[in-house]
Design a protein around this motif. Structure first.
Motif, short mmCIF file in Angstrom:
data_model
loop_
_atom_site.label_atom_id
_atom_site.label_comp_id
_atom_site.label_asym_id
_atom_site.label_seq_id
_atom_site.Cartn_x
_atom_site.Cartn_y
_atom_site.Cartn_z
N LYS A 164 10.71 12.31 6.90
CA LYS A 164 9.59 13.26 6.85
C LYS A 164 9.82 14.27 5.72
N GLU A 165 11.09 14.63 5.49
CA GLU A 165 11.43 15.58 4.42
C GLU A 165 11.06 15.02 3.04
N ASP A 166 11.40 13.75 2.79
CA ASP A 166 11.06 13.12 1.51
C ASP A 166 9.55 12.98 1.36
N TYR A 167 8.88 12.61 2.43
CA TYR A 167 7.43 12.48 2.42
C TYR A 167 6.78 13.82 2.05
N ASN A 168 7.21 14.88 2.72
CA ASN A 168 6.65 16.21 2.46
C ASN A 168 6.98 16.70 1.05
N THR B 133 -5.55 0.33 9.63
CA THR B 133 -6.41 -0.85 9.62
C THR B 133 -5.53 -2.06 9.39
N ASN B 134 -5.84 -3.13 10.06
CA ASN B 134 -5.00 -4.32 9.98
C ASN B 134 -5.85 -5.57 9.79
N ARG B 135 -5.86 -6.04 8.54
CA ARG B 135 -6.48 -7.30 8.18
C ARG B 135 -5.56 -7.96 7.16
N ASP B 136 -5.68 -9.25 6.99
CA ASP B 136 -4.80 -9.98 6.08
C ASP B 136 -4.82 -9.46 4.66
N VAL B 137 -5.92 -8.89 4.21
CA VAL B 137 -6.05 -8.45 2.82
C VAL B 137 -5.55 -7.03 2.59
N ILE B 138 -5.11 -6.35 3.63
CA ILE B 138 -4.70 -4.95 3.51
C ILE B 138 -3.19 -4.84 3.36
N ASP B 139 -2.78 -4.10 2.33
CA ASP B 139 -1.36 -3.80 2.11
C ASP B 139 -1.10 -2.38 2.60
N ARG B 140 -0.35 -2.26 3.67
CA ARG B 140 -0.02 -0.96 4.23
C ARG B 140 1.45 -0.62 4.00
N SER B 141 2.09 -1.29 3.05
CA SER B 141 3.53 -1.12 2.87
C SER B 141 3.91 0.13 2.07
N TYR B 142 2.96 0.74 1.40
CA TYR B 142 3.26 1.93 0.60
C TYR B 142 3.35 3.17 1.48
N SER B 143 3.92 4.23 0.93
CA SER B 143 4.07 5.48 1.67
C SER B 143 2.94 6.46 1.40
N VAL B 144 2.59 6.62 0.11
CA VAL B 144 1.59 7.60 -0.30
C VAL B 144 0.77 7.03 -1.45
N SER B 145 -0.53 7.30 -1.45
CA SER B 145 -1.37 6.93 -2.60
C SER B 145 -1.88 8.20 -3.26
N TRP B 146 -2.10 8.11 -4.56
CA TRP B 146 -2.54 9.25 -5.37
C TRP B 146 -3.68 8.74 -6.25
N LEU B 147 -4.91 9.12 -5.91
CA LEU B 147 -6.10 8.64 -6.61
C LEU B 147 -6.63 9.75 -7.50
N LEU B 148 -6.80 9.42 -8.78
CA LEU B 148 -7.26 10.40 -9.76
C LEU B 148 -8.50 9.89 -10.48
N PHE B 149 -9.39 10.80 -10.77
CA PHE B 149 -10.56 10.49 -11.59
C PHE B 149 -10.52 11.38 -12.83
#
Length: 97
Positions: free
Chosen positions: A13-17, A43-59
Motif C-alpha cells: 500500500k505504501e508503494d501504491y500511495n 471486471t472479468n472477461r477474457d479480453v481484460i488485462d487486470r495485471s497492472y497496478s496503476v494506469s495514467w491516462l493523459l490527453f
C-alpha cells in the motif's frame, strides 16, 4: 498517452500511495490537457488485462505538447524519483481518427 505501471511490490500500500503521489505531482505539467489516474476495474472477461497496478491516462492538444511533456523537468524528476517503484511500464499512444 496511456501508461500502465506494474509495481515491484504490488501488495505494498505504501508503494501504491507513493506512485499516486508522484502522478499527482506529474499532473502539474502545463502541456497536459487532461489526466486520469486509475486502477484495474473489477471486471472479468477474457479480453481484460487486470495485471497492472496503476494506469495514467493523459490527453494533449497535439503531438508538440506531448513532446514537450516528455522533456519537461517535472516529468524527468518523476522518472528519477519514482522509477524504483515499478517493475514494468507499458505505454499506448493514440491519435484521433
Amino acid at each position: 498517452h496511456h501508461v500502465y505501471f506494474w509495481l515491484k511490490n504490488p501488495g505494498s500500500k505504501e508503494d501504491y500511495n507513493k506512485l499516486l503521489e508522484g502522478l499527482q505531482a506529474l499532473s502539474k505539467v502545463g502541456t497536459i490537457k487532461m489526466s486520469h489516474i486509475g486502477r484495474p476495474a473489477d471486471t472479468n472477461r477474457d479480453v481484460i488485462d487486470r495485471s497492472y497496478s496503476v494506469s495514467w491516462l493523459l490527453f494533449f492538444k497535439n503531438k508538440e505538447d506531448q513532446d514537450k511533456y516528455q522533456v519537461d523537468p517535472i516529468h524527468l524528476k518523476f522518472v528519477e524519483q519514482y522509477s524504483y517503484l515499478w517493475a514494468k511500464v507499458t505505454v499506448y499512444d493514440s491519435v484521433d481518427v
